[in-house]
Design a protein around this motif. Sequence first.
Motif, PDB file in Angstrom:
ATOM      1  N   GLY A 143       0.793  -1.223   0.000  1.00 45.22           N
ATOM      2  CA  GLY A 143       0.000   0.000   0.000  1.00 45.22           C
ATOM      3  C   GLY A 143       0.823   1.268   0.000  1.00 45.22           C
ATOM      4  N   THR A 144       2.162   1.121  -0.032  1.00 44.78           N
ATOM      5  CA  THR A 144       3.014   2.319  -0.062  1.00 44.78           C
ATOM      6  C   THR A 144       3.454   2.651  -1.490  1.00 44.78           C
ATOM      7  OG1 THR A 144       4.884   0.915   0.533  1.00 44.78           O
ATOM      8  CG2 THR A 144       3.870   2.147   2.301  1.00 44.78           C
ATOM      9  N   GLU A 145       3.860   1.652  -2.238  1.00 41.75           N
ATOM     10  CA  GLU A 145       4.265   1.878  -3.635  1.00 41.75           C
ATOM     11  C   GLU A 145       3.068   1.738  -4.582  1.00 41.75           C
ATOM     12  OE1 GLU A 145       7.261   2.941  -4.536  1.00 41.75           O
ATOM     13  OE2 GLU A 145       7.853   2.910  -2.420  1.00 41.75           O
ATOM     14  N   TRP A 146       2.252   0.698  -4.364  1.00 41.14           N
ATOM     15  CA  TRP A 146       1.063   0.476  -5.186  1.00 41.14           C
ATOM     16  C   TRP A 146      -0.105   1.210  -4.525  1.00 41.14           C
ATOM     17  CZ3 TRP A 146      -0.156  -1.284  -9.902  1.00 41.14           C
ATOM     18  CH2 TRP A 146      -1.473  -1.640 -10.177  1.00 41.14           C
ATOM     19  N   THR A 147      -0.474   2.366  -5.087  1.00 45.15           N
ATOM     20  CA  THR A 147      -1.499   3.199  -4.447  1.00 45.15           C
ATOM     21  C   THR A 147      -2.833   3.158  -5.196  1.00 45.15           C
ATOM     22  OG1 THR A 147      -0.658   5.115  -5.656  1.00 45.15           O
ATOM     23  CG2 THR A 147       0.208   4.756  -3.436  1.00 45.15           C
ATOM     24  N   LYS A 148      -2.926   2.295  -6.193  1.00 43.25           N
ATOM     25  CA  LYS A 148      -4.206   2.157  -6.906  1.00 43.25           C
ATOM     26  C   LYS A 148      -5.218   1.371  -6.070  1.00 43.25           C
ATOM     27  CE  LYS A 148      -2.176   2.389 -11.524  1.00 43.25           C
ATOM     28  NZ  LYS A 148      -1.918   1.672 -12.797  1.00 43.25           N
ATOM     29  N   GLY A 149      -4.733   0.691  -5.054  1.00 41.57           N
ATOM     30  CA  GLY A 149      -5.633   0.001  -4.137  1.00 41.57           C
ATOM     31  C   GLY A 149      -5.586  -1.508  -4.235  1.00 41.57           C
ATOM     32  N   VAL A 150      -6.122  -2.148  -3.206  1.00 36.04           N
ATOM     33  CA  VAL A 150      -6.257  -3.613  -3.187  1.00 36.04           C
ATOM     34  C   VAL A 150      -7.441  -3.976  -4.083  1.00 36.04           C
ATOM     35  CG1 VAL A 150      -6.805  -5.615  -1.749  1.00 36.04           C
ATOM     36  CG2 VAL A 150      -5.321  -3.801  -0.842  1.00 36.04           C
ATOM     37  N   PRO A 151      -7.241  -4.832  -5.087  1.00 40.38           N
ATOM     38  CA  PRO A 151      -8.351  -5.216  -5.955  1.00 40.38           C
ATOM     39  C   PRO A 151      -9.270  -6.219  -5.242  1.00 40.38           C
ATOM     40  CG  PRO A 151      -6.209  -5.527  -7.032  1.00 40.38           C
ATOM     41  CD  PRO A 151      -5.962  -5.375  -5.570  1.00 40.38           C
ATOM     42  N   ILE A 152     -10.539  -5.874  -5.166  1.00 36.86           N
ATOM     43  CA  ILE A 152     -11.534  -6.730  -4.518  1.00 36.86           C
ATOM     44  C   ILE A 152     -12.572  -7.111  -5.569  1.00 36.86           C
ATOM     45  CG2 ILE A 152     -13.233  -6.879  -2.659  1.00 36.86           C
ATOM     46  CD1 ILE A 152     -11.631  -4.570  -1.267  1.00 36.86           C
ATOM     47  N   GLU A 153     -12.595  -8.382  -5.939  1.00 32.42           N
ATOM     48  CA  GLU A 153     -13.552  -8.851  -6.948  1.00 32.42           C
ATOM     49  C   GLU A 153     -14.883  -9.157  -6.270  1.00 32.42           C
ATOM     50  OE1 GLU A 153     -13.930 -12.263 -10.458  1.00 32.42           O
ATOM     51  OE2 GLU A 153     -12.010 -11.934  -9.460  1.00 32.42           O
ATOM     52  N   VAL A 154     -15.961  -8.594  -6.828  1.00 30.35           N
ATOM     53  CA  VAL A 154     -17.274  -8.734  -6.195  1.00 30.35           C
ATOM     54  C   VAL A 154     -18.321  -9.176  -7.216  1.00 30.35           C
ATOM     55  CG1 VAL A 154     -16.793  -6.989  -4.437  1.00 30.35           C
ATOM     56  CG2 VAL A 154     -17.914  -6.296  -6.552  1.00 30.35           C
ATOM     57  N   VAL A 155     -19.331  -9.884  -6.726  1.00 32.18           N
ATOM     58  CA  VAL A 155     -20.500 -10.226  -7.547  1.00 32.18           C
ATOM     59  C   VAL A 155     -21.197  -8.907  -7.910  1.00 32.18           C
ATOM     60  CG1 VAL A 155     -22.720 -11.435  -7.559  1.00 32.18           C
ATOM     61  CG2 VAL A 155     -20.725 -12.467  -6.408  1.00 32.18           C
ATOM     62  N   PRO A 156     -21.506  -8.693  -9.199  1.00 29.17           N
ATOM     63  CA  PRO A 156     -22.002  -7.378  -9.648  1.00 29.17           C
ATOM     64  C   PRO A 156     -23.152  -6.794  -8.842  1.00 29.17           C
ATOM     65  CG  PRO A 156     -21.472  -8.712 -11.546  1.00 29.17           C
ATOM     66  CD  PRO A 156     -21.283  -9.593 -10.344  1.00 29.17           C
ATOM     67  N   MET A 157     -24.154  -7.610  -8.500  1.00 31.22           N
ATOM     68  CA  MET A 157     -25.325  -7.061  -7.805  1.00 31.22           C
ATOM     69  C   MET A 157     -25.004  -6.553  -6.397  1.00 31.22           C
ATOM     70  SD  MET A 157     -27.480 -10.476  -6.707  1.00 31.22           S
ATOM     71  CE  MET A 157     -28.466  -9.684  -5.461  1.00 31.22           C
ATOM     72  N   THR A 158     -23.807  -6.925  -5.875  1.00 34.06           N
ATOM     73  CA  THR A 158     -23.470  -6.551  -4.495  1.00 34.06           C
ATOM     74  C   THR A 158     -22.487  -5.388  -4.405  1.00 34.06           C
ATOM     75  OG1 THR A 158     -21.567  -8.054  -4.333  1.00 34.06           O
ATOM     76  CG2 THR A 158     -23.736  -8.976  -3.813  1.00 34.06           C
ATOM     77  N   TYR A 159     -22.083  -4.810  -5.547  1.00 37.40           N
ATOM     78  CA  TYR A 159     -20.957  -3.876  -5.463  1.00 37.40           C
ATOM     79  C   TYR A 159     -21.240  -2.661  -4.578  1.00 37.40           C
ATOM     80  CZ  TYR A 159     -22.420  -0.155  -8.739  1.00 37.40           C
ATOM     81  OH  TYR A 159     -23.047   0.897  -9.338  1.00 37.40           O
ATOM     82  N   GLN A 160     -22.484  -2.173  -4.593  1.00 37.96           N
ATOM     83  CA  GLN A 160     -22.815  -1.022  -3.746  1.00 37.96           C
ATOM     84  C   GLN A 160     -22.776  -1.397  -2.260  1.00 37.96           C
ATOM     85  OE1 GLN A 160     -23.064   2.009  -4.620  1.00 37.96           O
ATOM     86  NE2 GLN A 160     -24.280   2.356  -6.468  1.00 37.96           N
ATOM     87  N   SER A 161     -23.358  -2.555  -1.927  1.00 39.78           N
ATOM     88  CA  SER A 161     -23.376  -2.977  -0.517  1.00 39.78           C
ATOM     89  C   SER A 161     -21.975  -3.320  -0.023  1.00 39.78           C
ATOM     90  CB  SER A 161     -24.330  -4.164  -0.316  1.00 39.78           C
ATOM     91  OG  SER A 161     -23.957  -5.263  -1.116  1.00 39.78           O
ATOM     92  N   VAL A 162     -21.149  -3.911  -0.893  1.00 41.11           N
ATOM     93  CA  VAL A 162     -19.766  -4.217  -0.490  1.00 41.11           C
ATOM     94  C   VAL A 162     -18.987  -2.922  -0.267  1.00 41.11           C
ATOM     95  CG1 VAL A 162     -17.565  -5.221  -1.210  1.00 41.11           C
ATOM     96  CG2 VAL A 162     -19.683  -6.500  -1.572  1.00 41.11           C
ATOM     97  N   MET A 163     -19.172  -1.944  -1.136  1.00 44.16           N
ATOM     98  CA  MET A 163     -18.464  -0.671  -0.958  1.00 44.16           C
ATOM     99  C   MET A 163     -18.861  -0.010   0.365  1.00 44.16           C
ATOM    100  SD  MET A 163     -18.254   0.934  -4.817  1.00 44.16           S
ATOM    101  CE  MET A 163     -17.110   2.238  -4.436  1.00 44.16           C
TER     102      MET A 163
END
Length: 237
Positions: free
Chosen positions: A132-152
């Motif tokens: 998280g210091t050099e790679w600042t684009k973030g941790v990629p979290i793969e989610v089921v599409p219908m849940t992306y708002q609730s996961v966020m």
Amino acid sequence: MSNPIEEGKKLAAYRAVDEYITADHKVIGIGSGSTVVYVVERILQRPELKHIVYIPTSFQSKLLIIDGGLTLGSIEQYPEIDVTIDGADEVDSDLNVIKGGGACQFQEKVVAEAAKKFVIVADFRKKSKLLGTEWTKGVPIEVVPMTYQSVMKSIDTKLSLKPLSSKLRMAVNKAGPVVTDNGNFVIDTHFGPIQNPLALLREIKLLTGVYEVGLFCQMVEKAYFGEENGTVDIWTK
């Protein structure tokens, strides 16, 4: 004029192949990313490795295997792999890794976990003390599409480590989000420096709707980094 970063990737990939893949092996996992191109290039330079079955982690690595005339296999056929070689977005001093910049983290993790030995090849820019210091684009979290708002929402409210930013990854050449090989979306969440990647991984995995997380913890045996000066820096456990 040669590109020192590409030369570094090539050196690291060649060294990893030469030290980890032998004619005695039966099944090898091939990861994703720009450095893995050189892994396959080196394999093709060694005829004694042609008989091995190669398992891809993405459409990209599948094409590399097919185009090289190598034997393509699947994890369903070969659930036990001798060695998997893959790239990385960032590697910390404990050999924890962030992967998934190319949205292949689920297949990459399946193929990595199936391997007796998991090896990383990268260039010097991927090294860091804490994820998280050099790679600042973030941790990629793969989610089921219908849940992306609730996961966020859960990422913002339920984790011990509060995110600095969290966003749905959008496609570059099409309108809408990036869709993974599994038909899912990717949320990129930047936490800043991550002191305990394994604890964070476990917390995120418990969120309903999360398919996989691009944190690879306590899995890597060795990491090869191509340096600008033409040397290879090797990190081991």
